[in-house]
Scaffold this motif. Structure first.
Motif, PDB file in Angstrom:
ATOM      1  N   SER A 292     -64.885 -16.429   4.105  1.00  0.00           N
ATOM      2  CA  SER A 292     -65.329 -16.579   5.493  1.00  0.00           C
ATOM      3  C   SER A 292     -64.378 -17.440   6.307  1.00  0.00           C
ATOM      4  CB  SER A 292     -66.736 -17.187   5.539  1.00  0.00           C
ATOM      5  OG  SER A 292     -66.730 -18.503   5.007  1.00  0.00           O
ATOM      6  N   SER A 293     -63.504 -18.206   5.640  1.00  0.00           N
ATOM      7  CA  SER A 293     -62.590 -19.108   6.345  1.00  0.00           C
ATOM      8  C   SER A 293     -61.236 -18.473   6.657  1.00  0.00           C
ATOM      9  CB  SER A 293     -62.358 -20.373   5.505  1.00  0.00           C
ATOM     10  OG  SER A 293     -63.566 -21.030   5.216  1.00  0.00           O
ATOM     11  N   LEU A 294     -60.894 -17.379   5.974  1.00  0.00           N
ATOM     12  CA  LEU A 294     -59.568 -16.791   6.142  1.00  0.00           C
ATOM     13  C   LEU A 294     -59.420 -16.004   7.448  1.00  0.00           C
ATOM     14  CD1 LEU A 294     -58.840 -15.554   2.502  1.00  0.00           C
ATOM     15  CD2 LEU A 294     -57.795 -17.484   3.696  1.00  0.00           C
TER      16      LEU A 294
ATOM     17  N   GLU B 279     -61.800  -4.856   9.206  1.00  0.00           N
ATOM     18  CA  GLU B 279     -61.331  -3.644   8.533  1.00  0.00           C
ATOM     19  C   GLU B 279     -60.740  -3.965   7.167  1.00  0.00           C
ATOM     20  OE1 GLU B 279     -60.548   0.470   8.132  1.00  0.00           O
ATOM     21  OE2 GLU B 279     -61.784  -0.651   9.557  1.00  0.00           O
ATOM     22  N   ASP B 280     -59.990  -5.069   7.081  1.00  0.00           N
ATOM     23  CA  ASP B 280     -59.388  -5.460   5.800  1.00  0.00           C
ATOM     24  C   ASP B 280     -60.454  -5.884   4.800  1.00  0.00           C
ATOM     25  OD1 ASP B 280     -57.052  -4.989   7.125  1.00  0.00           O
ATOM     26  OD2 ASP B 280     -56.502  -7.103   7.402  1.00  0.00           O
ATOM     27  N   ILE B 281     -61.495  -6.571   5.286  1.00  0.00           N
ATOM     28  CA  ILE B 281     -62.578  -7.001   4.394  1.00  0.00           C
ATOM     29  C   ILE B 281     -63.349  -5.786   3.889  1.00  0.00           C
ATOM     30  CG2 ILE B 281     -64.678  -8.379   4.237  1.00  0.00           C
ATOM     31  CD1 ILE B 281     -63.530 -10.233   6.345  1.00  0.00           C
ATOM     32  N   VAL B 282     -63.587  -4.819   4.783  1.00  0.00           N
ATOM     33  CA  VAL B 282     -64.257  -3.575   4.361  1.00  0.00           C
ATOM     34  C   VAL B 282     -63.433  -2.875   3.294  1.00  0.00           C
ATOM     35  CG1 VAL B 282     -64.913  -1.257   5.116  1.00  0.00           C
ATOM     36  CG2 VAL B 282     -65.511  -3.226   6.527  1.00  0.00           C
TER      37      VAL B 282
ATOM     38  N   ALA C  68     -71.197 -12.198   2.369  1.00  0.00           N
ATOM     39  CA  ALA C  68     -70.219 -11.905   3.421  1.00  0.00           C
ATOM     40  C   ALA C  68     -70.916 -11.547   4.730  1.00  0.00           C
ATOM     41  CB  ALA C  68     -69.290 -10.778   2.976  1.00  0.00           C
ATOM     42  N   VAL C  69     -72.067 -10.850   4.621  1.00  0.00           N
ATOM     43  CA  VAL C  69     -72.833 -10.506   5.823  1.00  0.00           C
ATOM     44  C   VAL C  69     -73.470 -11.752   6.421  1.00  0.00           C
ATOM     45  CG1 VAL C  69     -74.827  -9.219   6.690  1.00  0.00           C
ATOM     46  CG2 VAL C  69     -73.266  -8.140   5.070  1.00  0.00           C
ATOM     47  N   VAL C  70     -74.049 -12.606   5.577  1.00  0.00           N
ATOM     48  CA  VAL C  70     -74.680 -13.842   6.059  1.00  0.00           C
ATOM     49  C   VAL C  70     -73.646 -14.757   6.713  1.00  0.00           C
ATOM     50  CG1 VAL C  70     -75.835 -15.966   5.306  1.00  0.00           C
ATOM     51  CG2 VAL C  70     -76.591 -13.763   4.428  1.00  0.00           C
ATOM     52  N   ASP C  71     -72.443 -14.813   6.130  1.00  0.00           N
ATOM     53  CA  ASP C  71     -71.373 -15.653   6.683  1.00  0.00           C
ATOM     54  C   ASP C  71     -70.688 -15.013   7.886  1.00  0.00           C
ATOM     55  OD1 ASP C  71     -71.793 -17.643   4.856  1.00  0.00           O
ATOM     56  OD2 ASP C  71     -70.232 -16.998   3.469  1.00  0.00           O
ATOM     57  N   GLU C  72     -71.162 -13.806   8.272  1.00  0.00           N
ATOM     58  CA  GLU C  72     -70.640 -13.074   9.429  1.00  0.00           C
ATOM     59  C   GLU C  72     -69.186 -12.642   9.248  1.00  0.00           C
ATOM     60  OE1 GLU C  72     -71.417 -15.368  12.937  1.00  0.00           O
ATOM     61  OE2 GLU C  72     -73.580 -15.172  12.737  1.00  0.00           O
TER      62      GLU C  72
ATOM     63  N   GLU D 280     -67.395 -27.163   7.185  1.00  0.00           N
ATOM     64  CA  GLU D 280     -67.632 -27.478   5.782  1.00  0.00           C
ATOM     65  C   GLU D 280     -69.110 -27.427   5.418  1.00  0.00           C
ATOM     66  OE1 GLU D 280     -65.781 -31.142   4.733  1.00  0.00           O
ATOM     67  OE2 GLU D 280     -63.762 -30.272   4.627  1.00  0.00           O
ATOM     68  N   LEU D 281     -69.977 -27.396   6.411  1.00  0.00           N
ATOM     69  CA  LEU D 281     -71.391 -27.191   6.098  1.00  0.00           C
ATOM     70  C   LEU D 281     -71.587 -25.860   5.377  1.00  0.00           C
ATOM     71  CD1 LEU D 281     -73.109 -28.349   9.416  1.00  0.00           C
ATOM     72  CD2 LEU D 281     -73.165 -29.528   7.222  1.00  0.00           C
ATOM     73  N   GLY D 282     -70.711 -24.890   5.693  1.00  0.00           N
ATOM     74  CA  GLY D 282     -70.784 -23.592   5.031  1.00  0.00           C
ATOM     75  C   GLY D 282     -72.028 -22.799   5.373  1.00  0.00           C
ATOM     76  N   MET D 283     -72.597 -23.041   6.567  1.00  0.00           N
ATOM     77  CA  MET D 283     -73.824 -22.351   6.972  1.00  0.00           C
ATOM     78  C   MET D 283     -73.655 -21.766   8.375  1.00  0.00           C
ATOM     79  SD  MET D 283     -76.653 -25.070   5.539  1.00  0.00           S
ATOM     80  CE  MET D 283     -78.027 -23.940   5.634  1.00  0.00           C
ATOM     81  N   PRO D 284     -72.794 -20.776   8.542  1.00  0.00           N
ATOM     82  CA  PRO D 284     -72.558 -20.225   9.882  1.00  0.00           C
ATOM     83  C   PRO D 284     -73.798 -19.633  10.528  1.00  0.00           C
ATOM     84  CG  PRO D 284     -71.592 -18.818   8.198  1.00  0.00           C
ATOM     85  CD  PRO D 284     -72.000 -20.081   7.512  1.00  0.00           C
ATOM     86  N   PHE D 285     -74.752 -19.137   9.706  1.00  0.00           N
ATOM     87  CA  PHE D 285     -75.967 -18.574  10.275  1.00  0.00           C
ATOM     88  C   PHE D 285     -76.886 -19.662  10.831  1.00  0.00           C
ATOM     89  CE2 PHE D 285     -77.290 -19.812   6.085  1.00  0.00           C
ATOM     90  CZ  PHE D 285     -78.613 -20.207   6.226  1.00  0.00           C
ATOM     91  N   PHE D 286     -76.558 -20.937  10.530  1.00  0.00           N
ATOM     92  CA  PHE D 286     -77.383 -22.070  10.980  1.00  0.00           C
ATOM     93  C   PHE D 286     -76.694 -22.866  12.085  1.00  0.00           C
ATOM     94  CE2 PHE D 286     -79.931 -26.008  10.016  1.00  0.00           C
ATOM     95  CZ  PHE D 286     -81.170 -25.433  10.212  1.00  0.00           C
ATOM     96  N   HIS D 287     -75.610 -22.307  12.655  1.00  0.00           N
ATOM     97  CA  HIS D 287     -74.885 -23.031  13.705  1.00  0.00           C
ATOM     98  C   HIS D 287     -75.689 -23.178  14.991  1.00  0.00           C
ATOM     99  CE1 HIS D 287     -70.560 -22.427  11.937  1.00  0.00           C
ATOM    100  NE2 HIS D 287     -71.267 -23.346  11.305  1.00  0.00           N
TER     101      HIS D 287
END
Length: 722
Positions: A495-497, A502-505, A536-540, A626-633
């Motif tokens: 999720s950080s890269l 398209e490349d992830i798919v 990967a979906v949760v991290d958007e 670093e919280l690692g919770m993008p769905f909780f932003h």
């Protein structure tokens, strides 16, 4: 009988429980001076043939099963009645609050009772015997339709019934009955409603039926707990099917109490379905048959085109396309037509004529046509292996369609005159895989994401997309053989890269394709790979609909890969799925195996407090990441807005601006954060009296900065719409 006639003007309130009563109706009411029959005297029997019979001749004919059809008078909406606002076809809905019903009650009718007038828009009496007859017949028609699926029979029976003023009840009853039925029958109900629209059910009757259904949602939820979800999806589906204007949702909200289930249904339809990316495809597929796989649809498309080339029957080809019921997949038809036109030169004119006609009739919309051509451009190099002049032929087909006016060539991807050499040499791939393994082994020891990014930058070239996919496959493959700590680190790195979607798919497609081979060494590959996909979906890093793209690329020939995708979808559908998926391997940034939500909230509050005290914005953004919770932003947005309102802090506002510009906080999370503040604004006002005023100013600033869409609105149950 001596009487005193006078015309009364009945004005329905402009704001009430029914938005379709906002018109003035003039009804001539005869008020008798003296009743010839004493109220206490018994009623004399009335013979069926008497002119004062309580059953009208038309209803008597229907009860006797007479085939005689009532002659339509000038009041019939199907008899030359002018259509308002363009109503009469899909895509045009007419004036949303126009009253299309001009029928009136006859005061001299023995059934006339002014106390029973309930529907001001139509002046019909729902309590009448005629309405009871309609309800009974409509229920039988719907039951039969769910058994046979024959929409044409429904049309004929409603025409024969000839009670267009009651069709709103048919809409309400159809959806009400579908709510408790399986998904395939919900789909049947949506399809029937779309086919009846305009010809049988007029726009105003549709609006009125939906309005009454929304009004009764609080009662329906007692027997059907998922009423909110089902009805919101029906509303969204009607908008997608072009039988309901999007404005219906917002206008209808104004007539329903903010704490009602009807209001909740409309809000979910607007935000939960219609407001999401690619909502049309998601909504169309929600109740679709599970047996309608991508490969099956592709086979049917090829079959119908081959049959068309053989017999040239355009109407039959149209019918087959409609029967597929996959409007979001029409780009495959376009692509397949182009492939056949390139491979079979003798059939080019026939195929292009078909494509032109379906475009002009609107069976395939412009966006699907462009997407089909773009997909053909992307795959032209593969086709060139079989047809050497495929590139030149495709260029000719694009030029021809553009000259005929049914294709916008400027909106397509560029088609170069010479093929691109996209394949990598085997030695390059081998060297990159070795380097990737070395980079990842070091990362699993150090956890240094920035070092990984720096190392990957040195390998950027014209084929970086293909190398990114290979790196993703290597990352997940190595992590699956390690402990939960490394799996968590792999997801955080992914999720950080900031790789293109398209490349992830492509990377996950490679993983799914090789899942069967991987299962020989890793028996739990299905569970692990499903979790990586869901994470990967949760991290958007991936959008939910891109799981379908992964499936489309490898097909359903691999049973292990199919199970991976099925499990990933099941994980994402579960209640509180985001929180559970995020915790599946535990947090790797601290010593505790899991992070509680309350702990995360405390961390957010502390990092904002430290930043407000003079900390650096870069450090604050690093802590958020670093919280690692993008769905909780959205919690970051909420707490930051509280600081802005309480302390009038421009510094914290700038932090939000930097987070948005760097894509650390998405528009969706921004919207959720603002909505959370809106829900708690009354509590905040206890400490800050002008909190609401400041919050409204923040909304305007956010819209100007591009954080929020201009359609975003703040609703407060106590003060109405803001």
């Amino acid at each position: 009988m001596e009487s005193n006639d006078r015309t009364q003007s009945i004005q329905s309130p402009s704001q009430g429980t029914d938005p379709f009563l906002g018109t003035q109706l003039k009804v001539k009411v005869s008020l008798p001076r003296k009743s010839p029959i004493s109220p206490r005297s018994p009623r004399s029997p009335i013979s069926p043939g008497s002119p004062r019979s309580p059953v009208s001749p038309r209803v008597q004919g229907k009860l006797k099963g007479s085939p005689h059809k009532k002659d339509r008078g000038s009041n019939s909406p199907r008899d030359g009645h002018p259509k308002k606002g363009g109503a009469g076809g899909k895509g045009t809905w007419g004036g949303l609050l126009d009253v299309d019903d001009k029928s009136k009650l006859d005061p001299d009718d023995p059934n006339y009772d002014s106390s029973n007038e309930q529907d001001g828009a139509s002046n019909t009496r729902p309590g009448s015997f005629e309405f009871a007859l309609y309800k009974k017949k409509a229920t039988a028609i719907i039951e039969e339709y769910f058994s046979t699926g024959d929409a044409s029979t429904v049309k004929d029976e409603l025409k024969d019934l000839d009670m267009p003023n009651y069709n709103y009840y048919f809409v309400k009853k159809l959806l009400n009955m579908a709510m408790d039925r399986p998904d395939n029958e919900k789909e049947m109900a949506a399809v029937l409603l779309s086919s009846l629209y305009s010809d049988i059910i007029k726009p105003q009757q549709l609006y009125k039926g939906l309005h009454k259904l929304l009004e009764s949602a609080d009662d329906l939820i007692v027997d059907t707990p998922d009423t909110v979800d089902v009805l919101s999806l029906f509303i969204a589906r009607a908008v997608v099917d072009d039988i309901l204007p999007p404005a219906f949702v917002t206008k209808e909200m104004a007539y329903l109490p903010k704490d009602s289930k009807g209001f909740e249904i409309l809000k979910k339809a607007e935000k939960g379905y219609l407001g999401t990316p690619h909502h049309a495809e998601v909504i169309e597929r929600r109740w679709a048959s599970k047996n309608k796989s991508v490969e099956n649809v592709k086979d049917k498309i090829i079959e119908l085109l081959q049959e068309y080339i053989t017999n040239g029957d355009t109407e039959e080809a149209f019918r087959c396309m409609k029967d597929l019921k996959v409007p979001f997949f029409h780009h495959e038809i376009v692509k397949r037509v182009l492939v056949m036109a390139i491979e079979k030169t003798q059939a080019e004119d026939l195929l292009l004529d078909l494509l032109k006609e379906v475009c002009e009739k609107g069976l395939i919309n412009a966006s699907q046509v462009s997407k089909g051509y773009d997909r053909m451009i992307d795959s032209i190099d593969d086709l060139t292996l079989d047809v050497p002049k495929a590139r030149e032929k495709l260029h000719h087909l694009i030029t021809r369609a553009a000259s005929e006016g049914w294709l916008c060539a400027s909106s397509l991807k560029s088609l170069s005159t010479s093929p691109k050499n996209q394949s990598l040499k085997e030695s390059v791939i081998r060297n990159f895989k070795a380097k990737a393994q070395s980079i990842l082994q070091e990362y699993f020891m150090s956890g240094d994401i920035y070092e990984v990014k720096s190392c990957l930058e040195t390998d950027k070239d014209a084929n970086s997309g293909q190398l990114n996919s290979i790196f993703i496959k290597k990352l997940v493959t190595l992590a699956m053989d390690r402990k939960n700590r490394e799996k968590e680190m792999a997801s955080v790195l992914l999720s950080s890269l900031s790789f293109p979607a398209e490349d992830i798919v492509n990377g996950f497609s490679l993983l799914v394709e090789s899942a069967e081979d991987t299962s020989l060494d890793n028996p739990v590959v299905v569970e692990d790979l499903a979790l990586f996909l869901a994470r990967a979906v949760v991290d958007e890093a991936l959008a939910p609909q891109q799981l379908d793209e992964v499936e489309a690329r490898f097909g359903e020939s691999d049973p292990v890969g199919t199970r991976v995708l099925q499990m990933a979808r099941s994980l994402l559908k579960a209640r509180l799925s985001g929180e559970r998926i995020l915790r599946c391997w535990g947090g790797w940034g601290n010593n505790s195996p899991r992070w509680a939500v309350e702990d995360v909230k405390d961390k957010i509050a502390k990092l904002l407090e430290e930043y407000e005290s003079g900390g650096g914005s870069r450090e604050a953004r690093r802590c958020i990441k670093e919280l690692g919770m993008p769905f909780f932003h959205h919690e970051v947005v909420k707490k930051a807005l509280v600081v802005v309102i309480e302390k009038r802090s421009e510094r914290t506002w700038r932090l939000l601006d930097e987070c948005f510009d760097s894509c650390l906080i998405t528009t969706e999370q921004m919207m959720k954060g603002f909505m959370r503040i809106g829900e708690s604004i009354e509590d905040l006002a206890l400490d800050v009296p002008d909190a609401e005023k400041q919050f409204l100013a923040c909304i305007e600033r956010a819209k100007a900065a591009g954080w929020l869409d201009n359609s975003f609105s703040y609703r407060n149950s106590a003060h109405g719409e803001k």
